[in-house]
Design a protein around this motif. Structure first.
Motif, PDB file in Angstrom:
ATOM      1  N   PHE A   1      43.718  52.992  43.079  1.00  0.00           N
ATOM      2  CA  PHE A   1      43.534  51.543  43.204  1.00  0.00           C
ATOM      3  C   PHE A   1      42.156  51.088  42.715  1.00  0.00           C
ATOM      4  CE2 PHE A   1      46.991  52.058  46.358  1.00  0.00           C
ATOM      5  CZ  PHE A   1      47.895  51.154  45.807  1.00  0.00           C
ATOM      6  N   ASP A   2      41.497  51.941  41.904  1.00  0.00           N
ATOM      7  CA  ASP A   2      40.195  51.578  41.340  1.00  0.00           C
ATOM      8  C   ASP A   2      40.351  50.316  40.489  1.00  0.00           C
ATOM      9  OD1 ASP A   2      37.507  51.713  40.647  1.00  0.00           O
ATOM     10  OD2 ASP A   2      37.789  53.314  39.165  1.00  0.00           O
ATOM     11  N   HIS A   3      39.479  49.351  40.703  1.00  0.00           N
ATOM     12  CA  HIS A   3      39.459  48.042  40.053  1.00  0.00           C
ATOM     13  C   HIS A   3      40.605  47.131  40.500  1.00  0.00           C
ATOM     14  CE1 HIS A   3      36.573  50.142  37.507  1.00  0.00           C
ATOM     15  NE2 HIS A   3      36.055  48.936  37.340  1.00  0.00           N
ATOM     16  N   ASP A   4      41.313  47.520  41.548  1.00  0.00           N
ATOM     17  CA  ASP A   4      42.350  46.668  42.134  1.00  0.00           C
ATOM     18  C   ASP A   4      41.908  46.290  43.548  1.00  0.00           C
ATOM     19  OD1 ASP A   4      44.667  45.348  42.859  1.00  0.00           O
ATOM     20  OD2 ASP A   4      45.836  47.168  43.136  1.00  0.00           O
ATOM     21  N   ARG A   5      41.748  47.288  44.420  1.00  0.00           N
ATOM     22  CA  ARG A   5      41.306  47.064  45.798  1.00  0.00           C
ATOM     23  C   ARG A   5      39.827  47.366  45.992  1.00  0.00           C
ATOM     24  NH1 ARG A   5      46.457  49.882  48.864  1.00  0.00           N
ATOM     25  NH2 ARG A   5      48.002  48.515  47.909  1.00  0.00           N
ATOM     26  N   TYR A   6      39.278  48.121  45.080  1.00  0.00           N
ATOM     27  CA  TYR A   6      37.883  48.557  45.160  1.00  0.00           C
ATOM     28  C   TYR A   6      37.429  49.013  43.781  1.00  0.00           C
ATOM     29  CZ  TYR A   6      40.689  52.811  45.738  1.00  0.00           C
ATOM     30  OH  TYR A   6      41.639  53.794  45.592  1.00  0.00           O
ATOM     31  N   ILE A   7      36.120  49.197  43.650  1.00  0.00           N
ATOM     32  CA  ILE A   7      35.543  49.762  42.433  1.00  0.00           C
ATOM     33  C   ILE A   7      34.843  51.063  42.824  1.00  0.00           C
ATOM     34  CG2 ILE A   7      33.846  49.475  40.587  1.00  0.00           C
ATOM     35  CD1 ILE A   7      34.319  46.408  40.880  1.00  0.00           C
ATOM     36  N   ILE A   8      35.254  52.146  42.189  1.00  0.00           N
ATOM     37  CA  ILE A   8      34.616  53.432  42.441  1.00  0.00           C
ATOM     38  C   ILE A   8      33.380  53.521  41.549  1.00  0.00           C
ATOM     39  CG2 ILE A   8      34.835  55.947  42.285  1.00  0.00           C
ATOM     40  CD1 ILE A   8      36.534  54.693  44.490  1.00  0.00           C
ATOM     41  N   HIS A   9      32.218  53.616  42.160  1.00  0.00           N
ATOM     42  CA  HIS A   9      30.986  53.782  41.402  1.00  0.00           C
ATOM     43  C   HIS A   9      30.760  55.253  41.069  1.00  0.00           C
ATOM     44  CE1 HIS A   9      29.052  49.702  41.879  1.00  0.00           C
ATOM     45  NE2 HIS A   9      30.165  49.601  42.567  1.00  0.00           N
ATOM     46  N   LYS A  10      31.096  56.124  42.018  1.00  0.00           N
ATOM     47  CA  LYS A  10      30.886  57.552  41.819  1.00  0.00           C
ATOM     48  C   LYS A  10      31.582  58.289  42.961  1.00  0.00           C
ATOM     49  CE  LYS A  10      27.172  60.283  39.940  1.00  0.00           C
ATOM     50  NZ  LYS A  10      27.554  60.166  38.562  1.00  0.00           N
ATOM     51  N   TYR A  11      32.063  59.487  42.676  1.00  0.00           N
ATOM     52  CA  TYR A  11      32.597  60.333  43.742  1.00  0.00           C
ATOM     53  C   TYR A  11      32.497  61.783  43.329  1.00  0.00           C
ATOM     54  CZ  TYR A  11      37.034  61.140  41.272  1.00  0.00           C
ATOM     55  OH  TYR A  11      37.980  61.518  40.362  1.00  0.00           O
TER      56      TYR A  11
END
Length: 190
Positions: A101-111
């Motif tokens: 759900f990256d860029h839909d519900r949240y933005i992942i900066h790094k993992y």
């Protein structure tokens, strides 16, 4: 910072929520912190709370938050437990759950997916809250990884540890910490 728009939920740990904020979350496999370590940390936490009755000053809160997450991360980084996420297939399942759900519900900066734990730097979007997002990541990955491994039962520890990013310096420190984990044993990362 306006604290009126921050929601704090408690289980055993406080969980922070604020719309459109960046948060750093860590969660780990159920077997990565043995009961003896959990008891020791709980004893230390109880002693700290007893010696520092609430309400806490910002300084006391900062001191508390510097003690316990550091100890937990040091123990996790030592690679205890089954470390099933070291298998590329299991790490890929976890990475796919995080990125879904990256860029839909949240933005992942790094993992980074480590052998026995996961660190995620995530920015919440809209009405999303970190508790629901973590639950989704953990439920989906547990089901899929247990199926892949031909087993059942508890996969993740019930709680996660999260921190709201306070400023640019804090953000850079978290990115550097994740990068260090990538270099020291990360299995999958972004």
């Amino acid at each position: 910072m306006n604290h009126d728009d921050i929601t704090i939920k408690r289980r055993n740990l406080p969980h922070w929520h604020r719309e459109r904020c960046i948060q750093f979350v860590t969660f780990h496999l159920a077997d990565s912190l043995p009961a003896s370590v959990r008891r020791e940390l709980q004893t230390l936490k109880d002693l700290f709370v007893h010696e520092n009755p609430e309400p806490w000053s910002d300084e006391t809160t900062k001191h508390f938050n510097s003690l316990f997450p550091t100890r937990i991360n040091d123990y996790l980084d030592a690679g205890h437990g089954s470390c099933v996420l070291r298998h590329k297939e299991c790490a890929a399942i976890m990475a796919n759950a995080i990125e879904y759900f990256d860029h839909d519900r949240y933005i992942i900066h790094k993992y980074v997916v480590m052998p026995n734990h996961v660190h995620v730097l995530v920015e919440l979007l809209g009405n999303s809250n970190l508790s629901d997002i973590c639950k989704s990541w953990k439920n989906f990955s547990a089901l899929q990884i247990n199926r892949f491994l031909g087993r059942s039962g508890q996969f993740w520890h019930h709680e996660s540890w999260d921190r709201m990013i306070r400023n640019e310096r804090h953000y850079c420190n978290v990115v550097a910490y994740i990068d260090k984990n990538i270099q020291q044993g990360g299995v999958m990362w972004k």
